[in-house]
Design a protein around this motif. Structure first.
Motif, PDB file in Angstrom:
ATOM      1  N   ILE A   1      60.441 -14.270 -33.144  1.00  0.00           N
ATOM      2  CA  ILE A   1      61.200 -13.170 -32.835  1.00  0.00           C
ATOM      3  C   ILE A   1      60.669 -11.798 -32.677  1.00  0.00           C
ATOM      4  O   ILE A   1      60.762 -11.058 -31.568  1.00  0.00           O
ATOM      5  N   LEU A   2      59.247 -11.575 -33.412  1.00  0.00           N
ATOM      6  CA  LEU A   2      58.462 -10.624 -33.125  1.00  0.00           C
ATOM      7  C   LEU A   2      57.538 -10.565 -31.804  1.00  0.00           C
ATOM      8  O   LEU A   2      57.494  -9.635 -31.139  1.00  0.00           O
ATOM      9  N   ILE A   3      57.154 -11.777 -31.634  1.00  0.00           N
ATOM     10  CA  ILE A   3      56.049 -11.987 -30.402  1.00  0.00           C
ATOM     11  C   ILE A   3      56.908 -13.141 -29.831  1.00  0.00           C
ATOM     12  O   ILE A   3      56.338 -14.318 -30.038  1.00  0.00           O
ATOM     13  N   PRO A   4      57.853 -13.252 -28.927  1.00  0.00           N
ATOM     14  CA  PRO A   4      58.542 -14.351 -28.382  1.00  0.00           C
ATOM     15  C   PRO A   4      57.710 -15.441 -28.370  1.00  0.00           C
ATOM     16  O   PRO A   4      57.887 -16.450 -28.791  1.00  0.00           O
ATOM     17  N   PHE A   5      57.118 -15.788 -27.046  1.00  0.00           N
ATOM     18  CA  PHE A   5      56.337 -16.953 -26.828  1.00  0.00           C
ATOM     19  C   PHE A   5      55.178 -17.189 -27.899  1.00  0.00           C
ATOM     20  O   PHE A   5      54.739 -18.376 -28.180  1.00  0.00           O
ATOM     21  N   TRP A   6      54.112 -16.035 -28.003  1.00  0.00           N
ATOM     22  CA  TRP A   6      52.933 -16.241 -28.661  1.00  0.00           C
ATOM     23  C   TRP A   6      53.196 -16.342 -29.953  1.00  0.00           C
ATOM     24  O   TRP A   6      52.539 -17.023 -30.767  1.00  0.00           O
ATOM     25  N   GLY A   7      54.245 -16.007 -30.824  1.00  0.00           N
ATOM     26  CA  GLY A   7      54.422 -16.122 -32.137  1.00  0.00           C
ATOM     27  C   GLY A   7      54.592 -17.332 -32.616  1.00  0.00           C
ATOM     28  O   GLY A   7      54.150 -17.834 -33.378  1.00  0.00           O
ATOM     29  N   VAL A   8      55.391 -18.259 -31.647  1.00  0.00           N
ATOM     30  CA  VAL A   8      55.590 -19.682 -32.135  1.00  0.00           C
ATOM     31  C   VAL A   8      54.454 -20.562 -31.711  1.00  0.00           C
ATOM     32  O   VAL A   8      54.177 -21.545 -32.369  1.00  0.00           O
TER      33      VAL A   8
ATOM     34  N   THR B   1      58.012 -18.992 -40.646  1.00  0.00           N
ATOM     35  CA  THR B   1      57.002 -17.972 -39.903  1.00  0.00           C
ATOM     36  C   THR B   1      57.334 -18.219 -38.497  1.00  0.00           C
ATOM     37  O   THR B   1      57.172 -17.502 -37.834  1.00  0.00           O
ATOM     38  N   PRO B   2      57.218 -19.416 -37.946  1.00  0.00           N
ATOM     39  CA  PRO B   2      57.387 -19.468 -36.536  1.00  0.00           C
ATOM     40  C   PRO B   2      58.676 -18.763 -36.089  1.00  0.00           C
ATOM     41  O   PRO B   2      58.752 -18.414 -35.096  1.00  0.00           O
ATOM     42  N   ILE B   3      59.757 -18.922 -36.809  1.00  0.00           N
ATOM     43  CA  ILE B   3      61.126 -18.072 -36.571  1.00  0.00           C
ATOM     44  C   ILE B   3      60.874 -16.514 -36.530  1.00  0.00           C
ATOM     45  O   ILE B   3      61.176 -16.027 -35.588  1.00  0.00           O
ATOM     46  N   VAL B   4      60.108 -16.249 -37.563  1.00  0.00           N
ATOM     47  CA  VAL B   4      59.880 -14.781 -37.591  1.00  0.00           C
ATOM     48  C   VAL B   4      58.870 -14.400 -36.561  1.00  0.00           C
ATOM     49  O   VAL B   4      59.108 -13.348 -35.835  1.00  0.00           O
TER      50      VAL B   4
END
Length: 163
Positions: free
Chosen positions: A126-133, A120-123
């Motif tokens: 990729i989708l929301i570069p900083f905020w996603g992780v 999930t942090p990888i996906v």
């Protein structure tokens, strides 16, 4: 599901995530302490404690925790080898933490499967570069808490002992 139930499930999930984050920080601090003592870096307990505290800050925290030990090794031995050893220690701790400690602790405390905490942090990164992780771990804890609550609600209720 009423509002108070939403708050209970979400709050419990975030509490479990926070406990997991604190346990991960302590584990990383212990790894730093052992490694820095082995490398004989000056003020190892200070740097390990600082690394444990900074571990909570995604991406930037672990790198900031690296600056002190590298500078201490550079000033102590005045060569390039000892700071390189500290960098190698950082790489080893990052791999151990990212692929072993965090997924295991998240699975144990927040009931998040290991595959989800790795993927999930990888996906999301990729989708929301900083905020996603940044948001992936607490979001996973909340999603899987709701999944567990939903599964619990669908269980058949037994009225008494069955023979």
């Amino acid at each position: 599901m009423n509002v108070s139930e939403h708050f209970r499930v979400t709050g419990g999930a975030l509490k479990n995530w926070l406990i997991a984050q604190i346990q991960d920080s302590i584990a990383v601090g212990l790894l730093w302490l052992i490694g820095l003592y082995a490398l004989r870096v000056p003020w190892a307990p200070l740097w390990a404690g600082l690394a444990a505290v900074l571990q909570v800050v995604p991406h930037l925290g672990p790198v900031l925790g690296l600056i002190g030990p590298v500078l201490a090794a550079t000033l102590r031995w005045q060569d390039w080898e000892h700071p390189l050893y500290v960098l190698m220690l950082y790489a080893a701790i990052a791999v151990i933490d990212g692929f072993v400690l965090q997924p295991y602790i998240m699975k144990r405390n927040a009931r998040v499967p290991i595959w989800a905490s790795l993927l999930t942090p990888i996906v999301l990164g990729i989708l929301i570069p900083f905020w996603g992780v940044l948001l992936a771990p607490p979001l996973l804890a909340v999603v899987f808490a709701y999944k567990a609550w939903h599964e619990k609600q669908n269980l058949p209720v037994q009225s008494g002992p069955q023979n």
